[in-house]
Design an enzyme around this catalytic site. Structure first.
Site, PDB file in Angstrom:
ATOM      1  N   ASP A  79       0.841  -1.199   0.000  1.00 31.80           N
ATOM      2  CA  ASP A  79       0.000   0.000   0.000  1.00 31.80           C
ATOM      3  C   ASP A  79       0.879   1.253   0.000  1.00 31.80           C
ATOM      4  O   ASP A  79       2.030   1.215  -0.461  1.00 31.80           O
ATOM      5  CB  ASP A  79      -0.994  -0.056   1.170  1.00 31.80           C
ATOM      6  CG  ASP A  79      -2.312   0.635   0.843  1.00 31.80           C
ATOM      7  OD1 ASP A  79      -2.320   1.893   0.783  1.00 31.80           O
ATOM      8  OD2 ASP A  79      -3.347  -0.051   0.637  1.00 31.80           O
ATOM      9  N   ASP A  80       0.360   2.354   0.503  1.00 33.76           N
ATOM     10  CA  ASP A  80       1.058   3.642   0.443  1.00 33.76           C
ATOM     11  C   ASP A  80       2.399   3.580   1.186  1.00 33.76           C
ATOM     12  O   ASP A  80       2.653   2.646   1.954  1.00 33.76           O
ATOM     13  CB  ASP A  80       0.144   4.715   1.062  1.00 33.76           C
ATOM     14  CG  ASP A  80       0.455   6.121   0.555  1.00 33.76           C
ATOM     15  OD1 ASP A  80       1.518   6.334  -0.051  1.00 33.76           O
ATOM     16  OD2 ASP A  80      -0.384   7.013   0.773  1.00 33.76           O
ATOM     17  N   LYS A 155      -3.425  -0.586  -7.016  1.00 29.29           N
ATOM     18  CA  LYS A 155      -4.465   0.102  -6.248  1.00 29.29           C
ATOM     19  C   LYS A 155      -4.235   1.587  -6.453  1.00 29.29           C
ATOM     20  O   LYS A 155      -3.204   2.119  -6.045  1.00 29.29           O
ATOM     21  CB  LYS A 155      -4.351  -0.280  -4.761  1.00 29.29           C
ATOM     22  CG  LYS A 155      -5.292   0.510  -3.849  1.00 29.29           C
ATOM     23  CD  LYS A 155      -5.188   0.049  -2.398  1.00 29.29           C
ATOM     24  CE  LYS A 155      -6.016   0.938  -1.479  1.00 29.29           C
ATOM     25  NZ  LYS A 155      -5.946   0.504  -0.066  1.00 29.29           N
ATOM     26  N   ASP A 157      -5.345   5.280  -5.793  1.00 30.53           N
ATOM     27  CA  ASP A 157      -6.134   6.029  -4.811  1.00 30.53           C
ATOM     28  C   ASP A 157      -6.595   7.369  -5.382  1.00 30.53           C
ATOM     29  O   ASP A 157      -6.164   7.761  -6.465  1.00 30.53           O
ATOM     30  CB  ASP A 157      -5.310   6.204  -3.524  1.00 30.53           C
ATOM     31  CG  ASP A 157      -6.191   6.147  -2.286  1.00 30.53           C
ATOM     32  OD1 ASP A 157      -7.414   6.400  -2.390  1.00 30.53           O
ATOM     33  OD2 ASP A 157      -5.662   5.846  -1.198  1.00 30.53           O
ATOM     34  N   ARG A 212     -13.501   0.632  -4.239  1.00 27.29           N
ATOM     35  CA  ARG A 212     -13.994   0.626  -2.874  1.00 27.29           C
ATOM     36  C   ARG A 212     -15.426   1.139  -2.825  1.00 27.29           C
ATOM     37  O   ARG A 212     -15.803   2.031  -3.567  1.00 27.29           O
ATOM     38  CB  ARG A 212     -13.064   1.469  -2.019  1.00 27.29           C
ATOM     39  CG  ARG A 212     -11.703   0.765  -1.775  1.00 27.29           C
ATOM     40  CD  ARG A 212     -11.800  -0.199  -0.635  1.00 27.29           C
ATOM     41  NE  ARG A 212     -12.308   0.554   0.503  1.00 27.29           N
ATOM     42  CZ  ARG A 212     -11.578   1.450   1.159  1.00 27.29           C
ATOM     43  NH1 ARG A 212     -10.318   1.636   0.865  1.00 27.29           N
ATOM     44  NH2 ARG A 212     -12.108   2.139   2.141  1.00 27.29           N
ATOM     45  N   ASP A 216     -12.560   3.579   4.671  1.00 27.14           N
ATOM     46  CA  ASP A 216     -11.470   2.698   5.094  1.00 27.14           C
ATOM     47  C   ASP A 216     -11.890   1.923   6.338  1.00 27.14           C
ATOM     48  O   ASP A 216     -12.474   2.485   7.260  1.00 27.14           O
ATOM     49  CB  ASP A 216     -10.231   3.524   5.480  1.00 27.14           C
ATOM     50  CG  ASP A 216      -9.400   3.901   4.263  1.00 27.14           C
ATOM     51  OD1 ASP A 216      -9.879   3.759   3.126  1.00 27.14           O
ATOM     52  OD2 ASP A 216      -8.256   4.338   4.479  1.00 27.14           O
TER      53      ASP A 216
END
Ligand code: NAG
Ligand code: NAG
Length: 404
Positions: A79-80, A155, A157, A212, A216
């Site tokens: 992820d990030d 992914k 964002d 999504r 979150d």
């Protein structure tokens, strides 16, 4: 086993508007670090838990060695917080050299050698949500970088942009990934637009493999409950766009983390299976409690999640506050049925109903299996016969009903 002819038919007519890149034909499964490991970049003081190639290699090892891979868990998702704070002189993204000394390509080769796939994170805007370089103005170049690094999932964002730009840039990344010739699962966090409108989800489905559907996930029961209640409302009817290559994502699994009870962990896993959701474990696999692991490795629940029809469940009734959810499975007239009890008032809720009452009307009856039992205990029911269910507070009973 699914009927092959039916599968071919589904591939041809089922979801004409889904992104046609051949991936995410069933919900993706794997590990994703964000919920559990966040943006911990302090490898000096916390070397075993910081975002680094070491962490992902270790998770890949466990997925490969402890029975997860054989069950379908295959994506190792970064992820990030993986990149350097700035691009190189040619504008290329680079991984933080201290934390990823072998670069993303090195990690990718390692993950592939374990029979797994590697996913990465970027952002459509000027910066990622955590402040690392974003892809705006570099979309084509970044797509090429991801393909060069042999990545299998992106992914993407939606921080630090505006709706007018993201309406162009999410599709542009989709086209740019396609142009690389490498099939890369594209999950986009395309929040702009009216999420109560069905068009929001058909647009996502046209350009992305998954997106999504809600906030979150945090490590808490109210967070999981919030997702289930959001799906119960189904604003914009996102449930109906679910299909092969077109996956609604309610965010990661927190099973094996700190906050859920055993019943609540079963509820998250069972409902995520019912939603045809990605099963991304965001927990420390090194210290997974055996009972949490047994939930994550429950074959019956995984089979419901991976059913090739990839239909999301709808809530069809509430009985004594207990929600009844129905998920059509690929075999005609077969369903997964979830009884979810949102009550937390301390005592199990007991119900007696007929299958006909919950719209299961096959005259020959059904073979019903209680999926969370360790042992399969199929039993036969006619639509008019009484069916007794006891559901624990915040718990679930998951039944697979196969027509006789
Ligand atoms: C690119 O898009 C075309 C047309 O939808 C599709 O046939 C092809 O498989 C895609 N390729 C990749 C690598 O995504
Ligand atoms: C988006 O575009 C519309 C129409 O051109 C414009 O009115 C609006 O101000 C723009 N919004 C942003 C955030 O730039």
């Amino acid at each position: 086993m699914a009927d092959l002819g039916l599968l071919v038919l589904l591939a041809c007519v089922g979801v004409s508007q889904a992104l046609n890149n051949g991936v995410a034909l069933t919900p993706p499964m794997g590990f994703l670090d964000w919920e559990r490991f966040r943006c911990n970049t302090d490898c000096v003081n916390d070397p075993d838990n910081c975002i680094s190639e070491k962490l992902f290699m270790k998770m890949a090892d466990i997925i490969a060695e402890e029975g997860y891979r054989e069950l379908g868990y295959e994506y190792i998702g970064i992820d990030d917080c993986w990149p350097s704070k700035s691009r190189d002189a040619d504008g290329n993204l680079v991984a933080d050299p201290e934390r990823f000394p072998n670069g993303i390509l090195g990690l990718s080769e390692y993950v592939h050698s374990r029979g797994l796939k590697l996913g990465i994170y970027e952002d459509v805007g000027t910066k990622t949500c955590a402040g690392y370089p974003g892809s705006q103005d570099y979309i084509k170049q970044d797509a090429e970088t991801f393909a060069k690094w042999e990545l299998d999932l992106l992914k993407f964002d939606g921080c630090n942009t505006d709706p007018n730009r993201s309406a162009i840039h999410f599709p542009l990344m989709s086209q740019s990934l396609n142009a690389t010739g490498r099939p890369i699962l594209y999950t986009c966090e395309w929040w702009s637009g009216d999420q109560t409108q069905h068009s929001h989800y058909t647009r996502n489905s046209e350009y992305c493999n998954s997106w999504r559907t809600f906030n979150d996930l945090e490590d808490s029961w109210p967070s999981v409950l919030g997702v289930i209640q959001h799906y119960a409302k189904n604003a914009g009817d996102f449930i109906s766009v679910s299909g092969p290559g077109s996956i609604n994502d309610p965010d990661e699994l927190i099973i094996g983390d700190f906050s859920l009870s055993y019943d609540q962990e079963k509820t998250q896993f069972g409902m995520w299976a019912m939603f045809a959701a990605p099963l991304y474990i965001s927990a420390d696999l090194r210290t997974m409690r055996p009972e949490a692991k047994s939930i994550l490795q429950n074959r019956g629940v995984i089979a419901i999640n991976q059913d090739p029809l990839v239909k999301g469940a709808n809530m069809i009734k509430e009985i004594q506050n207990v929600q009844v959810w129905l998920k059509p499975l690929v075999k005609p007239e077969s369903y997964a049925v979830a009884f979810f009890n949102p009550n937390s008032d301390g005592t199990p809720t007991r119900m007696s109903l007929t299958l006909a009452y919950i719209t299961l009307t096959n005259q020959n009856g059904y073979n019903d299996t209680n999926v969370f039992d360790d042992v399969y205990k199929p039993s036969m029911y006619k639509p008019s016969g009484q069916f007794n269910v006891t559901v624990n507070p915040t718990g679930i009973v998951l039944v697979k009903a196969m027509p006789l």
